[in-house]
Design a protein around this motif. Sequence first.
Motif, PDB file in Angstrom:
ATOM      1  N   LYS A  69       0.824  -1.207   0.000  1.00 23.90           N
ATOM      2  CA  LYS A  69       0.000   0.000   0.000  1.00 23.90           C
ATOM      3  C   LYS A  69       0.861   1.261   0.000  1.00 23.90           C
ATOM      4  O   LYS A  69       0.539   2.258   0.662  1.00 23.90           O
ATOM      5  N   LYS A  70       1.952   1.209  -0.772  1.00 20.56           N
ATOM      6  CA  LYS A  70       2.810   2.387  -0.903  1.00 20.56           C
ATOM      7  C   LYS A  70       2.984   2.786  -2.363  1.00 20.56           C
ATOM      8  O   LYS A  70       3.599   3.811  -2.646  1.00 20.56           O
ATOM      9  N   ASN A  71       2.473   1.958  -3.280  1.00 17.99           N
ATOM     10  CA  ASN A  71       2.597   2.319  -4.677  1.00 17.99           C
ATOM     11  C   ASN A  71       1.362   1.894  -5.452  1.00 17.99           C
ATOM     12  O   ASN A  71       0.583   1.034  -5.012  1.00 17.99           O
ATOM     13  N   SER A  72       1.210   2.509  -6.600  1.00 17.63           N
ATOM     14  CA  SER A  72       0.047   2.250  -7.432  1.00 17.63           C
ATOM     15  C   SER A  72       0.399   2.530  -8.886  1.00 17.63           C
ATOM     16  O   SER A  72       1.387   3.222  -9.180  1.00 17.63           O
ATOM     17  N   SER A  73      -0.386   1.973  -9.775  1.00 18.23           N
ATOM     18  CA  SER A  73      -0.168   2.235 -11.196  1.00 18.23           C
ATOM     19  C   SER A  73      -1.509   2.332 -11.912  1.00 18.23           C
ATOM     20  O   SER A  73      -2.519   1.776 -11.473  1.00 18.23           O
ATOM     21  N   LEU A  74      -1.462   3.078 -13.002  1.00 19.72           N
ATOM     22  CA  LEU A  74      -2.601   3.192 -13.914  1.00 19.72           C
ATOM     23  C   LEU A  74      -2.102   2.803 -15.294  1.00 19.72           C
ATOM     24  O   LEU A  74      -1.120   3.382 -15.780  1.00 19.72           O
ATOM     25  N   HIS A  75      -2.740   1.836 -15.899  1.00 22.38           N
ATOM     26  CA  HIS A  75      -2.353   1.362 -17.216  1.00 22.38           C
ATOM     27  C   HIS A  75      -3.519   1.558 -18.172  1.00 22.38           C
ATOM     28  O   HIS A  75      -4.649   1.159 -17.856  1.00 22.38           O
ATOM     29  N   ILE A  76      -3.239   2.171 -19.308  1.00 20.85           N
ATOM     30  CA  ILE A  76      -4.261   2.333 -20.349  1.00 20.85           C
ATOM     31  C   ILE A  76      -3.852   1.473 -21.543  1.00 20.85           C
ATOM     32  O   ILE A  76      -2.739   1.615 -22.080  1.00 20.85           O
ATOM     33  N   THR A  77      -4.742   0.608 -21.958  1.00 16.90           N
ATOM     34  CA  THR A  77      -4.506  -0.257 -23.106  1.00 16.90           C
ATOM     35  C   THR A  77      -5.037   0.420 -24.371  1.00 16.90           C
ATOM     36  O   THR A  77      -6.129   0.978 -24.366  1.00 16.90           O
ATOM     37  N   ALA A  78      -4.231   0.365 -25.419  1.00 12.44           N
ATOM     38  CA  ALA A  78      -4.666   0.875 -26.733  1.00 12.44           C
ATOM     39  C   ALA A  78      -5.228   2.289 -26.623  1.00 12.44           C
ATOM     40  O   ALA A  78      -6.426   2.522 -26.807  1.00 12.44           O
ATOM     41  N   THR A  79      -4.339   3.238 -26.337  1.00 13.81           N
ATOM     42  CA  THR A  79      -4.766   4.616 -26.105  1.00 13.81           C
ATOM     43  C   THR A  79      -5.554   5.190 -27.274  1.00 13.81           C
ATOM     44  O   THR A  79      -5.343   4.840 -28.450  1.00 13.81           O
ATOM     45  N   GLN A  80      -6.463   6.093 -26.921  1.00 15.35           N
ATOM     46  CA  GLN A  80      -7.249   6.835 -27.902  1.00 15.35           C
ATOM     47  C   GLN A  80      -7.041   8.319 -27.655  1.00 15.35           C
ATOM     48  O   GLN A  80      -6.624   8.718 -26.563  1.00 15.35           O
ATOM     49  N   THR A  81      -7.368   9.124 -28.629  1.00 20.65           N
ATOM     50  CA  THR A  81      -7.132  10.572 -28.484  1.00 20.65           C
ATOM     51  C   THR A  81      -7.925  11.156 -27.324  1.00 20.65           C
ATOM     52  O   THR A  81      -7.537  12.165 -26.743  1.00 20.65           O
ATOM     53  N   THR A  82      -9.009  10.512 -26.948  1.00 21.02           N
ATOM     54  CA  THR A  82      -9.807  10.989 -25.806  1.00 21.02           C
ATOM     55  C   THR A  82      -9.109  10.763 -24.468  1.00 21.02           C
ATOM     56  O   THR A  82      -9.555  11.275 -23.442  1.00 21.02           O
ATOM     57  N   ASP A  83      -8.018   9.998 -24.477  1.00 18.39           N
ATOM     58  CA  ASP A  83      -7.281   9.748 -23.237  1.00 18.39           C
ATOM     59  C   ASP A  83      -6.317  10.881 -22.900  1.00 18.39           C
ATOM     60  O   ASP A  83      -5.725  10.887 -21.816  1.00 18.39           O
ATOM     61  N   VAL A  84      -6.164  11.829 -23.808  1.00 19.11           N
ATOM     62  CA  VAL A  84      -5.235  12.939 -23.584  1.00 19.11           C
ATOM     63  C   VAL A  84      -5.590  13.687 -22.306  1.00 19.11           C
ATOM     64  O   VAL A  84      -6.755  13.950 -22.017  1.00 19.11           O
ATOM     65  N   GLY A  85      -4.570  14.015 -21.535  1.00 20.41           N
ATOM     66  CA  GLY A  85      -4.765  14.776 -20.306  1.00 20.41           C
ATOM     67  C   GLY A  85      -3.662  14.467 -19.319  1.00 20.41           C
ATOM     68  O   GLY A  85      -2.692  13.787 -19.647  1.00 20.41           O
ATOM     69  N   THR A  86      -3.811  14.984 -18.121  1.00 20.95           N
ATOM     70  CA  THR A  86      -2.866  14.722 -17.046  1.00 20.95           C
ATOM     71  C   THR A  86      -3.529  13.833 -16.015  1.00 20.95           C
ATOM     72  O   THR A  86      -4.642  14.102 -15.574  1.00 20.95           O
ATOM     73  N   TYR A  87      -2.827  12.772 -15.644  1.00 23.80           N
ATOM     74  CA  TYR A  87      -3.348  11.812 -14.685  1.00 23.80           C
ATOM     75  C   TYR A  87      -2.625  12.008 -13.354  1.00 23.80           C
ATOM     76  O   TYR A  87      -1.390  11.948 -13.282  1.00 23.80           O
ATOM     77  N   PHE A  88      -3.401  12.245 -12.318  1.00 25.34           N
ATOM     78  CA  PHE A  88      -2.861  12.459 -10.980  1.00 25.34           C
ATOM     79  C   PHE A  88      -3.235  11.303 -10.071  1.00 25.34           C
ATOM     80  O   PHE A  88      -4.382  10.840 -10.086  1.00 25.34           O
TER      81      PHE A  88
END
Lengths: 110, 111
Positions: A69-88
């Motif tokens: 419980k000290k780390n985490s990840s976010l994985h996006i498969t097959a990105t699309q243009t709608t995924d553009v942005g900043t992930y916090f």
Amino acid sequence: GQQVMQIPQYQHVQEGEDFTTYCNSSTTLSNIQWYKQRPGGHPVFLIQLVKSGEVKKQKRLTFQFGEAKKNSSLHITATQTTDVGTYFCGGGSSASKIIFGSGTRLSIRP
Amino acid sequence: GAGVSQSPSNKVTEKGKDVELRCDPISGHTALYWYRQSLGQGLEFLIYFQGNSAPDKSGLPSDRFSAERTGGSVSTLTIQRTQQEDSAVYLCASSLGQTQYFGPGTRLLVL
């Protein structure tokens, strides 16, 4: 004090490629949250993880919370243009205050 | 209300002037947060209110910054004697549990 580090700072991918951002806390977290901020917009809640080793999926997005419980990840498969942005990522302590990472800015080549 | 609202949406001021930024949280939300976000940067925590408890002011960058929350609802962030480095987007968020709901922010420009 508690610190939350997030890498990478920027990621530029070809549309269709995968994307991963990582979040590391200096202390054990009670929970971790992920937010997305579109260009010119404000952060919007995506998901919260609470349990050690938890994995949650939202369509093409996969969120993981580490065993310690000290780390985490976010994985996006097959990105699309709608995924553009900043992930916090935001690490929650027992005091309910959330410390945010610096964010990963995702840009995509169509 | 339907969401967190902030006013003004934009503020241009001269160096040395005081500014007040307002946040109307979602009705019933006990927690209220202020963050600062400089262009292309992350979310810098400023201050946190939870119910009637004393606020967590640990993120305020200097004594020129102060905030209050009246009646457990509306909050005002005040910046005295503004400096050019205060230019940023000031975001307010409210929550009932752990999930934070952000307002659209106030874009402050100090000339």
